[in-house]
Design a protein around this motif. Structure first.
Motif, PDB file in Angstrom:
ATOM      1  N   PHE A   1       0.832  -1.224  -0.081  1.00  0.00           N
ATOM      2  CA  PHE A   1      -0.050   0.100   0.099  1.00  0.00           C
ATOM      3  C   PHE A   1       0.899   1.183  -0.068  1.00  0.00           C
ATOM      4  CE2 PHE A   1      -3.717  -2.677   0.734  1.00  0.00           C
ATOM      5  CZ  PHE A   1      -4.849  -2.128   0.304  1.00  0.00           C
ATOM      6  N   ALA A   2       1.824   1.196   0.920  1.00  0.00           N
ATOM      7  CA  ALA A   2       2.894   2.392   0.871  1.00  0.00           C
ATOM      8  C   ALA A   2       3.380   2.746  -0.491  1.00  0.00           C
ATOM      9  CB  ALA A   2       3.875   2.068   1.949  1.00  0.00           C
ATOM     10  N   SER A   3       3.798   1.737  -1.273  1.00  0.00           N
ATOM     11  CA  SER A   3       4.449   1.763  -2.585  1.00  0.00           C
ATOM     12  C   SER A   3       3.199   2.494  -3.759  1.00  0.00           C
ATOM     13  CB  SER A   3       4.984   0.564  -2.995  1.00  0.00           C
ATOM     14  OG  SER A   3       5.415   0.512  -4.406  1.00  0.00           O
ATOM     15  N   LEU A   4       1.951   1.871  -3.654  1.00  0.00           N
ATOM     16  CA  LEU A   4       1.300   2.014  -4.484  1.00  0.00           C
ATOM     17  C   LEU A   4       0.489   3.494  -4.293  1.00  0.00           C
ATOM     18  CD1 LEU A   4      -0.690  -1.391  -4.778  1.00  0.00           C
ATOM     19  CD2 LEU A   4       0.838  -0.256  -6.619  1.00  0.00           C
ATOM     20  N   LEU A   5       0.490   3.940  -3.011  1.00  0.00           N
ATOM     21  CA  LEU A   5      -0.093   5.217  -2.631  1.00  0.00           C
ATOM     22  C   LEU A   5       0.807   6.352  -2.362  1.00  0.00           C
ATOM     23  CD1 LEU A   5      -2.728   3.891   0.289  1.00  0.00           C
ATOM     24  CD2 LEU A   5      -3.271   5.103  -2.044  1.00  0.00           C
ATOM     25  N   GLU A   6       2.027   6.064  -2.913  1.00  0.00           N
ATOM     26  CA  GLU A   6       3.122   7.074  -2.704  1.00  0.00           C
ATOM     27  C   GLU A   6       2.667   8.243  -3.808  1.00  0.00           C
ATOM     28  OE1 GLU A   6       7.923   7.592  -3.692  1.00  0.00           O
ATOM     29  OE2 GLU A   6       7.130   5.646  -3.085  1.00  0.00           O
ATOM     30  N   GLY A   7       2.833   9.565  -3.039  1.00  0.00           N
ATOM     31  CA  GLY A   7       2.491  10.763  -3.855  1.00  0.00           C
ATOM     32  C   GLY A   7       1.144  10.989  -3.969  1.00  0.00           C
ATOM     33  N   GLN A   8       0.277  10.207  -3.315  1.00  0.00           N
ATOM     34  CA  GLN A   8      -1.226  10.539  -3.465  1.00  0.00           C
ATOM     35  C   GLN A   8      -1.649  11.051  -1.943  1.00  0.00           C
ATOM     36  OE1 GLN A   8      -3.759   7.198  -4.943  1.00  0.00           O
ATOM     37  NE2 GLN A   8      -1.913   6.554  -6.315  1.00  0.00           N
ATOM     38  N   SER A   9      -2.679  11.468  -1.854  1.00  0.00           N
ATOM     39  CA  SER A   9      -3.135  12.069  -0.697  1.00  0.00           C
ATOM     40  C   SER A   9      -3.385  10.933   0.690  1.00  0.00           C
ATOM     41  CB  SER A   9      -4.462  12.744  -0.684  1.00  0.00           C
ATOM     42  OG  SER A   9      -5.756  11.989  -0.890  1.00  0.00           O
ATOM     43  N   CYS A  10      -3.798   9.853   0.339  1.00  0.00           N
ATOM     44  CA  CYS A  10      -3.871   8.885   1.309  1.00  0.00           C
ATOM     45  C   CYS A  10      -2.723   8.448   2.038  1.00  0.00           C
ATOM     46  CB  CYS A  10      -4.566   7.481   0.771  1.00  0.00           C
ATOM     47  SG  CYS A  10      -6.233   8.193   0.127  1.00  0.00           S
ATOM     48  N   GLU A  11      -2.659   8.189   3.212  1.00  0.00           N
ATOM     49  CA  GLU A  11      -1.407   7.723   3.917  1.00  0.00           C
ATOM     50  C   GLU A  11      -1.626   6.186   4.626  1.00  0.00           C
ATOM     51  OE1 GLU A  11       1.699   9.772   7.051  1.00  0.00           O
ATOM     52  OE2 GLU A  11      -0.256  10.724   6.578  1.00  0.00           O
ATOM     53  N   VAL A  12      -0.392   5.268   4.824  1.00  0.00           N
ATOM     54  CA  VAL A  12      -0.644   4.128   5.216  1.00  0.00           C
ATOM     55  C   VAL A  12       0.112   4.287   6.436  1.00  0.00           C
ATOM     56  CG1 VAL A  12       0.392   1.871   4.985  1.00  0.00           C
ATOM     57  CG2 VAL A  12      -0.349   2.952   2.994  1.00  0.00           C
ATOM     58  N   PHE A  13      -0.645   3.510   7.479  1.00  0.00           N
ATOM     59  CA  PHE A  13      -0.052   3.435   8.905  1.00  0.00           C
ATOM     60  C   PHE A  13      -0.300   2.011   9.446  1.00  0.00           C
ATOM     61  CE2 PHE A  13      -2.036   7.729   8.663  1.00  0.00           C
ATOM     62  CZ  PHE A  13      -0.604   8.280   9.357  1.00  0.00           C
ATOM     63  N   SER A  14       0.889   1.437  10.089  1.00  0.00           N
ATOM     64  CA  SER A  14       1.265   0.048  10.303  1.00  0.00           C
ATOM     65  C   SER A  14       0.922  -0.189  11.623  1.00  0.00           C
ATOM     66  CB  SER A  14       2.521  -0.615   9.290  1.00  0.00           C
ATOM     67  OG  SER A  14       3.462  -0.065  10.123  1.00  0.00           O
ATOM     68  N   ASP A  15       1.304  -1.510  12.006  1.00  0.00           N
ATOM     69  CA  ASP A  15       1.209  -1.995  13.422  1.00  0.00           C
ATOM     70  C   ASP A  15       1.791  -1.092  14.361  1.00  0.00           C
ATOM     71  OD1 ASP A  15       0.474  -3.860  15.427  1.00  0.00           O
ATOM     72  OD2 ASP A  15       1.922  -5.174  15.129  1.00  0.00           O
ATOM     73  N   GLY A  16       0.999  -0.862  15.677  1.00  0.00           N
ATOM     74  CA  GLY A  16       1.640  -0.359  16.592  1.00  0.00           C
ATOM     75  C   GLY A  16       0.933   1.068  16.763  1.00  0.00           C
TER      76      GLY A  16
ATOM     77  N   ASN B   1     -13.621   2.505  22.267  1.00  0.00           N
ATOM     78  CA  ASN B   1     -13.020   1.485  21.223  1.00  0.00           C
ATOM     79  C   ASN B   1     -11.591   2.364  20.838  1.00  0.00           C
ATOM     80  OD1 ASN B   1     -15.114  -0.736  20.921  1.00  0.00           O
ATOM     81  ND2 ASN B   1     -16.268   1.006  20.690  1.00  0.00           N
ATOM     82  N   ARG B   2     -10.791   1.702  21.218  1.00  0.00           N
ATOM     83  CA  ARG B   2      -9.462   2.226  20.920  1.00  0.00           C
ATOM     84  C   ARG B   2      -8.663   0.665  20.381  1.00  0.00           C
ATOM     85  NH1 ARG B   2      -5.045   1.277  23.211  1.00  0.00           N
ATOM     86  NH2 ARG B   2      -5.917   1.016  25.343  1.00  0.00           N
ATOM     87  N   PHE B   3      -8.300   0.659  19.005  1.00  0.00           N
ATOM     88  CA  PHE B   3      -7.676  -0.438  18.733  1.00  0.00           C
ATOM     89  C   PHE B   3      -6.259  -0.259  17.937  1.00  0.00           C
ATOM     90  CE2 PHE B   3     -12.113  -1.652  16.864  1.00  0.00           C
ATOM     91  CZ  PHE B   3     -12.567  -1.977  18.268  1.00  0.00           C
ATOM     92  N   ILE B   4      -5.481  -1.396  17.670  1.00  0.00           N
ATOM     93  CA  ILE B   4      -4.398  -1.166  17.238  1.00  0.00           C
ATOM     94  C   ILE B   4      -4.125  -2.281  16.029  1.00  0.00           C
ATOM     95  CG2 ILE B   4      -1.767  -1.334  17.629  1.00  0.00           C
ATOM     96  CD1 ILE B   4      -2.172  -0.990  20.723  1.00  0.00           C
ATOM     97  N   PRO B   5      -4.770  -1.949  14.885  1.00  0.00           N
ATOM     98  CA  PRO B   5      -4.895  -2.606  13.748  1.00  0.00           C
ATOM     99  C   PRO B   5      -3.496  -3.006  13.048  1.00  0.00           C
ATOM    100  CG  PRO B   5      -6.259  -0.518  13.396  1.00  0.00           C
ATOM    101  CD  PRO B   5      -5.379  -0.375  14.624  1.00  0.00           C
ATOM    102  N   ASP B   6      -3.329  -3.918  12.413  1.00  0.00           N
ATOM    103  CA  ASP B   6      -2.261  -4.256  11.632  1.00  0.00           C
ATOM    104  C   ASP B   6      -1.763  -3.307  10.527  1.00  0.00           C
ATOM    105  OD1 ASP B   6      -1.302  -6.792  12.871  1.00  0.00           O
ATOM    106  OD2 ASP B   6      -3.416  -7.123  12.533  1.00  0.00           O
ATOM    107  N   MET B   7      -2.925  -2.717   9.834  1.00  0.00           N
ATOM    108  CA  MET B   7      -2.733  -1.676   8.878  1.00  0.00           C
ATOM    109  C   MET B   7      -3.952  -0.746   8.746  1.00  0.00           C
ATOM    110  SD  MET B   7      -2.398  -0.536   5.377  1.00  0.00           S
ATOM    111  CE  MET B   7      -3.443  -1.716   4.676  1.00  0.00           C
ATOM    112  N   MET B   8      -3.604   0.320   8.278  1.00  0.00           N
ATOM    113  CA  MET B   8      -5.048   1.642   7.771  1.00  0.00           C
ATOM    114  C   MET B   8      -4.504   2.109   6.958  1.00  0.00           C
ATOM    115  SD  MET B   8      -5.546   2.671  11.718  1.00  0.00           S
ATOM    116  CE  MET B   8      -4.007   3.106  12.635  1.00  0.00           C
ATOM    117  N   VAL B   9      -5.585   2.659   6.018  1.00  0.00           N
ATOM    118  CA  VAL B   9      -5.112   3.579   5.217  1.00  0.00           C
ATOM    119  C   VAL B   9      -6.026   4.914   5.606  1.00  0.00           C
ATOM    120  CG1 VAL B   9      -5.588   4.194   2.501  1.00  0.00           C
ATOM    121  CG2 VAL B   9      -4.492   2.028   3.289  1.00  0.00           C
ATOM    122  N   VAL B  10      -5.443   5.761   5.771  1.00  0.00           N
ATOM    123  CA  VAL B  10      -6.308   7.109   6.032  1.00  0.00           C
ATOM    124  C   VAL B  10      -6.319   8.271   5.034  1.00  0.00           C
ATOM    125  CG1 VAL B  10      -6.498   8.893   7.858  1.00  0.00           C
ATOM    126  CG2 VAL B  10      -5.874   6.717   8.486  1.00  0.00           C
TER     127      VAL B  10
END
Length: 174
Positions: free
Chosen positions: A37-52, A61-70
């Protein structure tokens, strides 16, 4: 000696301890997805966040997903993501599967998460749920089939305008 932070999630107002450490294959799959996702979304407005990183959906509800796109930068804060991401990915572990498929899915739905993926590193499948009329509805299951398996099969999963290669998600997973 370094003190490790005990990871906990808040699910429907109850603190739930997370597994101490993910398996190697869990880590491979989560990393592969975030990298793709980070590679495919590079230069776009969406951002990738990974585990942690914490995801704050609401007061209960407060979660720690493995990956999110915002895609909405107003949801990105120093201490985590506040509000529904556009995509949430949970990689299954035996100790978290029930919550990932039940209570957490329901909370993601209530918060308005557009798309939710549940990924099994063991069985090499991805269940995709998409938000329709306020409900996260099951769309379909994508799987990596062995070379000997016959029949038509998808080789990619669509997320918006992106094609995510299924084989790359499960790269190096025996």
């Amino acid at each position: 000696m370094t003190e490790t932070r005990k990871q906990e999630e808040l699910i429907n107002g109850m603190l739930v301890a997370m597994s101490p450490s993910p398996s190697t294959n869990h880590n491979r799959v989560a990393f592969n997805i975030a990298r793709l996702f980070a590679s495919l979304l590079e230069g776009q407005s969406c951002e990738v966040f990974s585990d942690g990183l914490d995801l704050y959906l609401d007061d209960d509800n407060r979660f720690i997903p493995d990956m999110m796109v915002v895609c909405d930068p107003k949801k990105v804060h120093n201490n985590g993501i506040h509000g529904a991401p556009d995509l949430v990915v949970e990689v299954l572990s035996p100790s978290t599967a029930t919550n990932d498929k039940g209570k957490k899915k329901d909370a993601y739905e209530r918060a308005g998460v557009s798309e939710y993926w549940i990924v099994s590193p063991t069985d090499k499948f991805i269940d995709v749920f998409r938000l329709e009329n306020g409900s996260l509805r099951y769309d379909r299951t994508y799987a990596q089939f062995p070379d000997w398996a016959e029949g038509e099969r998808d080789t990619t999963i669509k997320f918006r305008h992106l094609d995510i290669p299924i084989a790359s998600i499960f790269a190096r997973v025996p």
